[in-house]
Design a protein around this motif. Structure first.
Motif, PDB file in Angstrom:
ATOM      1  N   GLY A  95      -5.848   5.314   0.759  1.00 50.68           N
ATOM      2  CA  GLY A  95      -4.782   4.330   0.947  1.00 50.68           C
ATOM      3  C   GLY A  95      -3.870   4.656   2.113  1.00 50.68           C
ATOM      4  N   LEU A  96      -3.884   5.952   2.671  1.00 54.98           N
ATOM      5  CA  LEU A  96      -2.870   6.220   3.634  1.00 54.98           C
ATOM      6  C   LEU A  96      -3.775   6.088   4.985  1.00 54.98           C
ATOM      7  CD1 LEU A  96      -2.030   9.990   2.011  1.00 54.98           C
ATOM      8  CD2 LEU A  96      -0.540   7.924   2.546  1.00 54.98           C
TER       9      LEU A  96
ATOM     10  N   GLU B  44      -6.038   8.016  -2.737  1.00 52.17           N
ATOM     11  CA  GLU B  44      -4.702   8.064  -2.137  1.00 52.17           C
ATOM     12  C   GLU B  44      -5.080   8.131  -0.619  1.00 52.17           C
ATOM     13  OE1 GLU B  44      -2.310  11.281  -3.111  1.00 52.17           O
ATOM     14  OE2 GLU B  44      -0.638  10.863  -1.769  1.00 52.17           O
TER      15      GLU B  44
ATOM     16  N   LEU C 288      -2.966   2.772   5.615  1.00 56.25           N
ATOM     17  CA  LEU C 288      -1.496   2.246   5.927  1.00 56.25           C
ATOM     18  C   LEU C 288      -1.436   3.018   7.458  1.00 56.25           C
ATOM     19  CD1 LEU C 288       0.980   1.635   4.400  1.00 56.25           C
ATOM     20  CD2 LEU C 288       1.360   3.936   3.811  1.00 56.25           C
TER      21      LEU C 288
ATOM     22  N   PHE D  30      -8.727  -4.125   2.679  1.00 61.91           N
ATOM     23  CA  PHE D  30     -10.037  -3.308   2.556  1.00 61.91           C
ATOM     24  C   PHE D  30     -11.277  -4.013   2.986  1.00 61.91           C
ATOM     25  CE2 PHE D  30      -6.913  -0.903   0.017  1.00 61.91           C
ATOM     26  CZ  PHE D  30      -6.907   0.530   0.674  1.00 61.91           C
TER      27      PHE D  30
ATOM     28  N   CYS E  81       0.830   7.278  -6.147  1.00 63.82           N
ATOM     29  CA  CYS E  81      -0.094   8.522  -6.467  1.00 63.82           C
ATOM     30  C   CYS E  81       0.294   9.834  -6.005  1.00 63.82           C
ATOM     31  CB  CYS E  81      -1.205   8.223  -5.254  1.00 63.82           C
ATOM     32  SG  CYS E  81      -2.476   7.284  -5.689  1.00 63.82           S
ATOM     33  N   LYS E  82       1.476   9.947  -5.176  1.00 67.20           N
ATOM     34  CA  LYS E  82       2.062  11.221  -4.991  1.00 67.20           C
ATOM     35  C   LYS E  82       2.835  11.595  -6.084  1.00 67.20           C
ATOM     36  CE  LYS E  82       2.928  11.099  -0.252  1.00 67.20           C
ATOM     37  NZ  LYS E  82       1.432  10.891  -0.018  1.00 67.20           N
TER      38      LYS E  82
ATOM     39  N   ILE F  87       0.869  -1.220   0.058  1.00 73.66           N
ATOM     40  CA  ILE F  87       0.054   0.037  -0.109  1.00 73.66           C
ATOM     41  C   ILE F  87       0.945   1.259   0.115  1.00 73.66           C
ATOM     42  CG2 ILE F  87      -1.585   1.267   1.222  1.00 73.66           C
ATOM     43  CD1 ILE F  87      -3.086  -1.237   2.084  1.00 73.66           C
ATOM     44  N   GLN F  88       1.963   1.137   0.559  1.00 75.81           N
ATOM     45  CA  GLN F  88       2.834   2.428   0.741  1.00 75.81           C
ATOM     46  C   GLN F  88       3.401   2.647  -0.622  1.00 75.81           C
ATOM     47  OE1 GLN F  88       5.952   2.348   3.672  1.00 75.81           O
ATOM     48  NE2 GLN F  88       7.163   3.928   2.696  1.00 75.81           N
TER      49      GLN F  88
ATOM     50  N   MET G 245       1.897   1.939  -3.467  1.00 79.39           N
ATOM     51  CA  MET G 245       0.466   2.571  -4.258  1.00 79.39           C
ATOM     52  C   MET G 245       0.480   3.852  -4.021  1.00 79.39           C
ATOM     53  SD  MET G 245      -2.152  -0.458  -3.658  1.00 79.39           S
ATOM     54  CE  MET G 245      -2.347  -1.860  -4.887  1.00 79.39           C
ATOM     55  N   THR G 246       0.314   4.361  -2.747  1.00 81.17           N
ATOM     56  CA  THR G 246       0.559   5.678  -2.249  1.00 81.17           C
ATOM     57  C   THR G 246       1.327   6.543  -2.875  1.00 81.17           C
ATOM     58  OG1 THR G 246       1.436   5.498  -0.090  1.00 81.17           O
ATOM     59  CG2 THR G 246      -1.265   5.233  -0.511  1.00 81.17           C
TER      60      THR G 246
ATOM     61  N   ILE H  86      -2.540  -0.112   9.420  1.00 81.98           N
ATOM     62  CA  ILE H  86      -1.861  -1.296   9.171  1.00 81.98           C
ATOM     63  C   ILE H  86      -1.020  -0.999  10.312  1.00 81.98           C
ATOM     64  CG2 ILE H  86      -0.426  -2.470   7.901  1.00 81.98           C
ATOM     65  CD1 ILE H  86      -2.391  -2.190   5.619  1.00 81.98           C
ATOM     66  N   ARG H  87      -0.243   0.034  10.311  1.00 82.11           N
ATOM     67  CA  ARG H  87       1.098   0.369  11.112  1.00 82.11           C
ATOM     68  C   ARG H  87       0.720   0.570  12.410  1.00 82.11           C
ATOM     69  NH1 ARG H  87       3.323   4.920   6.820  1.00 82.11           N
ATOM     70  NH2 ARG H  87       4.561   3.290   5.584  1.00 82.11           N
TER      71      ARG H  87
ATOM     72  N   CYS I 219      -8.000  10.528  -7.988  1.00 79.33           N
ATOM     73  CA  CYS I 219      -6.837   9.966  -7.405  1.00 79.33           C
ATOM     74  C   CYS I 219      -6.550  10.372  -6.028  1.00 79.33           C
ATOM     75  CB  CYS I 219      -5.607  10.069  -8.271  1.00 79.33           C
ATOM     76  SG  CYS I 219      -4.157   9.486  -7.813  1.00 79.33           S
TER      77      CYS I 219
ATOM     78  N   LEU J 172      -5.935  -6.735   0.318  1.00 78.80           N
ATOM     79  CA  LEU J 172      -5.192  -5.736   0.613  1.00 78.80           C
ATOM     80  C   LEU J 172      -5.920  -5.191   2.090  1.00 78.80           C
ATOM     81  CD1 LEU J 172      -4.181  -3.604  -2.216  1.00 78.80           C
ATOM     82  CD2 LEU J 172      -2.709  -5.114  -1.011  1.00 78.80           C
TER      83      LEU J 172
END
Lengths: 125, 125
Positions: free
Chosen positions: B81-82, B78, B85, B59, A109-110, A102-103, A105-106, B88-89, B74, B57
């Motif tokens: 996704g963040l 994103e 993330l 979700f 995006c950036k 996922i990191q 992926m993001t 997850i962390r 997008c 993943l």
DNA sequence: TTAAACTCCGTACATAGGTACGGAGTCAAC
DNA sequence: GTTGACTCCGTACCTATGTACGGAGTTTAA
């Protein structure tokens, strides 16, 4: 000596949760037959604290029941601990893989310059 | 063009799961009215593959529904996704703390010389 | 043409760990 | 001595993600 409401409040849990643990066989039902009200002492408090601590460590209620019945055998308890450890490590490894994906992926995006597409959506499609 | 059974088999999922995703609004119901049977094409296959990948993943189905509706933006994708993330962390950090605690416990067991007590049980009690 | 295989739909069941409800009985405080 | 708070019990409900069931209709293959 306290009724279920006091007990639950002291432990920061719900009355219904105490009765739920009772139904699950994690604790035994104490009864003062005159009123029919459950009367608890510090033994029960400690039992419930044990349960709550074990739960915080990620043991399921079934596992906690085993832990309590196994409490005489250190080797068996250790074995449950090792098993839980393996499970935790596997979960960590799985999550770290997800984290990486996922990191990435993001990050894409950036870096993305095209307003009409999304790298995350693209990589899922 | 395939019926639901072929579709499900191709994707390695259950027929009931396809219908379940339909009920959840993740996919739209296709119908060939004569028979009443759902008829799918590759568009549906790709939609479902998207869902399955996103699920792998981590979700949730609700999040996947959002992902699909957001697929034009997008930045929004994103952002999801963040957010995932961060979750997850946090889970990894929690699990690593647990790992340490339980590892210490099992180590104490290994070092334990007293057959009548268990360090794990003691630290929970 | 007929039997097997497939699909339809709504609903119930499953897991794990609780939470909520409601009528009846009991206890405690003023 | 009464009112409000507490407790009893069984049961239903909740989340998330499906799985299972069963009777009825449809399609397909021999």
């Amino acid at each position: 000596m306290k009724t279920i409401g006091k007990l639950a409040k002291e432990l920061g849990i719900n009355i219904e949760t105490v009765r739920f643990y009772e139904r699950k066989g994690l604790i035994v039902q104490p009864l003062k037959p005159d009123s029919g009200y459950r009367i608890y002492d510090n033994t029960h408090v400690n039992q419930l604290k044990f349960i709550l601590k074990a739960k915080a460590l990620g043991f399921t209620l079934d596992e906690i029941a085993s832990l309590m019945s196994l409490s005489g055998s250190c080797a068996d308890v250790e074995s449950m601990g090792l098993q839980k450890l393996r499970l935790i490590r596997k979960k960590i490894a799985d999550l770290q893989r997800l984290e990486q994906v996922i990191q990435d992926m993001t990050n894409s995006c950036k870096a993305n310059q095209d307003p009409n597409s999304c790298p995350i959506i693209n990589s899922l499609s």
